[in-house]
Design a protein around this motif. Structure first.
Motif, mmCIF file in Angstrom:
data_model
loop_
_atom_site.group_PDB
_atom_site.id
_atom_site.type_symbol
_atom_site.label_atom_id
_atom_site.label_comp_id
_atom_site.label_asym_id
_atom_site.label_seq_id
_atom_site.Cartn_x
_atom_site.Cartn_y
_atom_site.Cartn_z
ATOM 1 N N GLU A 143 0.821 -1.210 0.000
ATOM 2 C CA GLU A 143 0.000 0.000 0.000
ATOM 3 C C GLU A 143 0.855 1.260 0.000
ATOM 4 O OE1 GLU A 143 -2.813 -0.281 3.220
ATOM 5 O OE2 GLU A 143 -3.551 -2.213 2.525
ATOM 6 N N GLY A 144 1.943 1.219 -0.769
ATOM 7 C CA GLY A 144 2.805 2.377 -0.933
ATOM 8 C C GLY A 144 3.761 2.634 0.220
ATOM 9 N N LYS A 145 3.810 1.757 1.203
ATOM 10 C CA LYS A 145 4.691 1.934 2.359
ATOM 11 C C LYS A 145 5.696 0.798 2.418
ATOM 12 C CE LYS A 145 0.961 4.044 4.954
ATOM 13 N NZ LYS A 145 0.058 3.902 6.099
ATOM 14 N N LYS A 146 6.903 1.098 2.887
ATOM 15 C CA LYS A 146 7.937 0.077 3.037
ATOM 16 C C LYS A 146 7.854 -0.550 4.415
ATOM 17 C CE LYS A 146 11.568 1.228 -0.173
ATOM 18 N NZ LYS A 146 12.994 1.477 -0.343
ATOM 19 N N PHE A 147 7.969 -1.890 4.435
ATOM 20 C CA PHE A 147 7.950 -2.651 5.681
ATOM 21 C C PHE A 147 9.143 -3.597 5.700
ATOM 22 C CE2 PHE A 147 3.580 -1.494 4.877
ATOM 23 C CZ PHE A 147 3.129 -1.097 6.133
ATOM 24 N N PRO A 148 9.727 -3.855 6.901
ATOM 25 C CA PRO A 148 10.849 -4.794 6.983
ATOM 26 C C PRO A 148 10.380 -6.218 6.719
ATOM 27 C CG PRO A 148 10.177 -4.093 9.170
ATOM 28 C CD PRO A 148 9.374 -3.284 8.189
ATOM 29 N N GLY A 149 11.159 -6.945 5.930
ATOM 30 C CA GLY A 149 10.847 -8.339 5.639
ATOM 31 C C GLY A 149 11.601 -9.270 6.564
ATOM 32 N N LYS A 150 11.394 -10.563 6.373
ATOM 33 C CA LYS A 150 12.075 -11.569 7.191
ATOM 34 C C LYS A 150 13.550 -11.717 6.814
ATOM 35 C CE LYS A 150 8.302 -14.630 8.455
ATOM 36 N NZ LYS A 150 7.864 -16.026 8.473
ATOM 37 N N LYS A 151 13.868 -11.422 5.561
ATOM 38 C CA LYS A 151 15.230 -11.645 5.098
ATOM 39 C C LYS A 151 16.129 -10.504 5.561
ATOM 40 C CE LYS A 151 14.133 -14.340 1.023
ATOM 41 N NZ LYS A 151 14.260 -14.421 -0.423
ATOM 42 N N GLY A 152 17.076 -10.863 6.385
ATOM 43 C CA GLY A 152 18.013 -9.880 6.886
ATOM 44 C C GLY A 152 18.690 -10.393 8.133
ATOM 45 N N ILE A 153 19.565 -9.560 8.654
ATOM 46 C CA ILE A 153 20.291 -9.933 9.865
ATOM 47 C C ILE A 153 20.526 -8.676 10.691
ATOM 48 C CG2 ILE A 153 22.551 -9.714 8.750
ATOM 49 C CD1 ILE A 153 23.446 -12.102 10.527
ATOM 50 N N SER A 154 20.454 -8.852 11.986
ATOM 51 C CA SER A 154 20.781 -7.783 12.922
ATOM 52 C C SER A 154 22.038 -8.201 13.664
ATOM 53 C CB SER A 154 19.639 -7.554 13.905
ATOM 54 O OG SER A 154 18.547 -6.976 13.254
ATOM 55 N N LEU A 155 23.058 -7.371 13.571
ATOM 56 C CA LEU A 155 24.332 -7.670 14.213
ATOM 57 C C LEU A 155 24.475 -6.831 15.472
ATOM 58 C CD1 LEU A 155 26.623 -7.522 11.044
ATOM 59 C CD2 LEU A 155 25.702 -9.560 12.143
ATOM 60 N N SER A 156 24.925 -7.450 16.558
ATOM 61 C CA SER A 156 25.245 -6.694 17.765
ATOM 62 C C SER A 156 26.455 -5.811 17.444
ATOM 63 C CB SER A 156 25.563 -7.642 18.916
ATOM 64 O OG SER A 156 26.785 -8.319 18.662
ATOM 65 N N VAL A 157 26.741 -4.864 18.317
ATOM 66 C CA VAL A 157 27.902 -3.996 18.105
ATOM 67 C C VAL A 157 29.180 -4.828 18.054
ATOM 68 C CG1 VAL A 157 29.257 -2.096 19.070
ATOM 69 C CG2 VAL A 157 26.756 -1.975 19.086
ATOM 70 N N ASP A 158 29.294 -5.836 18.915
ATOM 71 C CA ASP A 158 30.485 -6.706 18.895
ATOM 72 C C ASP A 158 30.609 -7.444 17.567
ATOM 73 O OD1 ASP A 158 31.275 -5.978 21.441
ATOM 74 O OD2 ASP A 158 30.361 -7.731 22.403
ATOM 75 N N GLN A 159 29.491 -7.964 17.051
ATOM 76 C CA GLN A 159 29.523 -8.668 15.766
ATOM 77 C C GLN A 159 29.872 -7.698 14.642
ATOM 78 O OE1 GLN A 159 25.570 -10.243 15.976
ATOM 79 N NE2 GLN A 159 26.297 -12.263 16.574
ATOM 80 N N TRP A 160 29.307 -6.498 14.675
ATOM 81 C CA TRP A 160 29.619 -5.490 13.667
ATOM 82 C C TRP A 160 31.112 -5.173 13.688
ATOM 83 C CZ3 TRP A 160 28.761 -3.456 9.298
ATOM 84 C CH2 TRP A 160 29.423 -2.287 8.937
ATOM 85 N N ASN A 161 31.680 -4.990 14.883
ATOM 86 C CA ASN A 161 33.108 -4.677 14.996
ATOM 87 C C ASN A 161 33.963 -5.807 14.442
ATOM 88 O OD1 ASN A 161 32.703 -2.135 16.124
ATOM 89 N ND2 ASN A 161 32.693 -2.923 18.213
#
Length: 106
Positions: free
Chosen positions: A71-89
């Motif tokens: 409906e013209g709006k962006k929504f987050p999908g299931k595909k993706g990953i969230s990295l903690s700050v330690d994982q990002w580093n």
């Protein structure tokens, strides 16, 4: 890893914005769902993929996620990953090695 087991730090957001079936904290209602969080969108890496930094459950996450339009709006999908700050580093510290593996010696 088969993809079924996730470490605690590797949260996945479902298409409704919940994490692993648990609803995210309630926020003030806004008209555009893509704006109803404290996400800082760092960059769009393709038409439907973006990198953002978010604060969720009192922790900071680097979120690399696919989005879908409804409906013209962006929504987050299931595909993706969230990295903690330690994982990002850890990932950031290995960028040179990744570039070498890709054949980029810059």
């Amino acid at each position: 890893m088969s993809g079924k087991g996730k470490r605690k730090e590797e949260e996945e957001y479902d298409s409704d914005g919940s994490v692993d079936g648990h609803a995210p904290p309630k926020k003030a209602s806004k008209t555009d769902s893509s704006d109803d969080s404290d996400d800082i969108v760092v960059c769009e890496i393709s038409k439907n993929r973006r990198v953002s930094v978010r604060n969720w459950q009192g922790k900071v996450w680097v979120d690399i996620r696919e989005f879908y339009v409804k409906e013209g709006k962006k929504f987050p999908g299931k595909k993706g990953i969230s990295l903690s700050v330690d994982q990002w580093n850890t990932l950031r510290d290995h960028v040179e090695e990744i570039n070498k593996a890709l054949g980029d010696n810059s």
